[in-house]
Design an enzyme around this catalytic site. Structure first.
Site, short mmCIF file in Angstrom:
data_model
loop_
_atom_site.label_atom_id
_atom_site.label_comp_id
_atom_site.label_asym_id
_atom_site.label_seq_id
_atom_site.Cartn_x
_atom_site.Cartn_y
_atom_site.Cartn_z
N ASP A 13 43.56 21.20 33.06
CA ASP A 13 43.92 21.60 34.49
C ASP A 13 43.83 20.69 35.70
O ASP A 13 42.91 19.48 35.41
CB ASP A 13 42.28 22.48 34.73
CG ASP A 13 42.51 24.09 34.05
OD1 ASP A 13 42.98 24.24 33.64
OD2 ASP A 13 41.25 23.75 33.69
N ASN A 43 38.19 27.38 27.05
CA ASN A 43 37.01 27.91 28.35
C ASN A 43 36.13 28.74 26.93
O ASN A 43 35.24 28.49 27.11
CB ASN A 43 37.68 28.57 29.55
CG ASN A 43 38.32 27.68 30.43
OD1 ASN A 43 38.55 26.31 30.23
ND2 ASN A 43 39.50 27.72 30.92
N ASP A 240 36.52 33.40 31.91
CA ASP A 240 36.40 33.24 30.44
C ASP A 240 34.51 32.94 29.81
O ASP A 240 34.19 33.33 28.40
CB ASP A 240 36.76 31.53 30.13
CG ASP A 240 39.31 31.89 30.79
OD1 ASP A 240 39.05 32.88 30.08
OD2 ASP A 240 39.20 30.79 30.97
N GLY A 273 29.37 25.83 40.01
CA GLY A 273 30.38 24.48 39.36
C GLY A 273 32.15 23.87 39.66
O GLY A 273 32.11 25.45 39.59
#
Length: 287
Positions: A13, A43, A240, A273
């Site tokens: 990513d 994920n 996910d 996060g």
């Protein structure tokens, strides 16, 4: 308790954070940039592994620096990579993410993820036990996804299908999966209707994720499993996380209500996060 086999994408990513999304043709200044591992399959595998079960990833990466980064991340998160192929002459998959206004927009470049083959997955499926769970998504070739659904149905293996990002698939195949987990947008793309109009056709099978509002399914009546309030840093990967945690809960014998509560809790923690995997909880965080 069975093992969890995630068949799907693994990518890197590339994330830009901005105060807002740019308009068409507009250039704006971003606030920050970072790079991390992602891909819906990756994920979901990491989410499940952090919650304390044995997870096996089935996929493909490029023979490049990003591929090494992806494989090292699996190792660090104790995900088995015996069935992750390294392919040449093809870059690893990437996702280009913009974070703005407590939401995200994403462009996915599949790369090596579209080199996953029916032959590769059959080697894995032929060895599954009845207690195992298979998790799939839509970032691999659609013919492979359709093969997996038909084959796991034939084998009587519990399968969770997360139909994201949307691709056109034969909706009759949905009757063959144990659970499928679209969000509201994906329901409209799949059926051309809102979920209230179609959910009764898939009792205890169609689970619609509603973000902060939790999830809903049908069991003779519409049942809502509420989400948990959370301080949002980054919503990337929350869905996910939900799917990985849902698989874990099912593997531990939880009923659908308890499994969805567990999945909602994991997803609510994950948004605290940065990055798709940055906020994914470990078992100790859940307890």
């Amino acid at each position: 308790m069975g093992n969890i086999f995630v068949i799907g994408s693994a990518s890197v990513d590339l994330v830009v954070k901005s105060h807002r999304q740019p308009a068409k043709g507009e250039t704006i200044l971003g606030e920050s940039f970072f790079m991390t591992t992602g891909g819906k399959g990756s994920n979901q595998a990491v989410s499940a592994s952090r919650l304390g079960v044995d997870v096996y990833m089935v996929g493909a990466v490029g023979d490049d620096t990003f591929g090494e980064m992806i494989l090292n991340n699996f190792k660090e998160n104790h995900v088995n990579i015996d069935n992750v192929e390294t392919v040449t002459h093809q870059s690893s998959g990437t996702a280009h993410i913009t974070l703005a206004d407590n939401d995200n927009s994403i462009i996915v470049v599949p790369g090596a993820n579209f080199k996953i083959t029916i032959e590769q997955v059959e080697v894995v499926l032929s060895k599954l036990e009845q207690s195992d769970i298979v998790v799939i998504q839509n970032e691999i070739p659609v013919q492979v996804t359709e093969y997996i659904i038909n084959r796991t149905h034939e084998l009587g293996i519990t399968t969770i299908y997360n139909p994201a990002p949307f691709v056109q698939i034969d909706t009759s195949l949905l009757n063959k999966v144990s659970y499928f987990t679209p969000n509201e947008t994906e329901v409209r793309e799949l059926f051309g209707e809102d979920f209230e109009s179609v959910i009764k056709q898939y009792p205890k099978q169609m689970i619609v994720t509603l973000g902060a509002q939790g999830a809903v399914y049908y069991d003779g009546e519409l049942k809502r499993v509420p989400g948990l309030k959370a301080e949002v840093v980054d919503t990337t990967g929350a869905g996910d996380t939900f799917n990985g945690a849902f698989a874990v809960a099912l593997s531990e014998g939880k009923d659908i209500d308890a499994a969805l509560q567990f999945a909602n809790k994991a997803a609510s923690i994950s948004v605290g996060g940065l990055g798709a995997q940055g906020g994914m909880p470990y078992r100790k965080d859940m307890e």
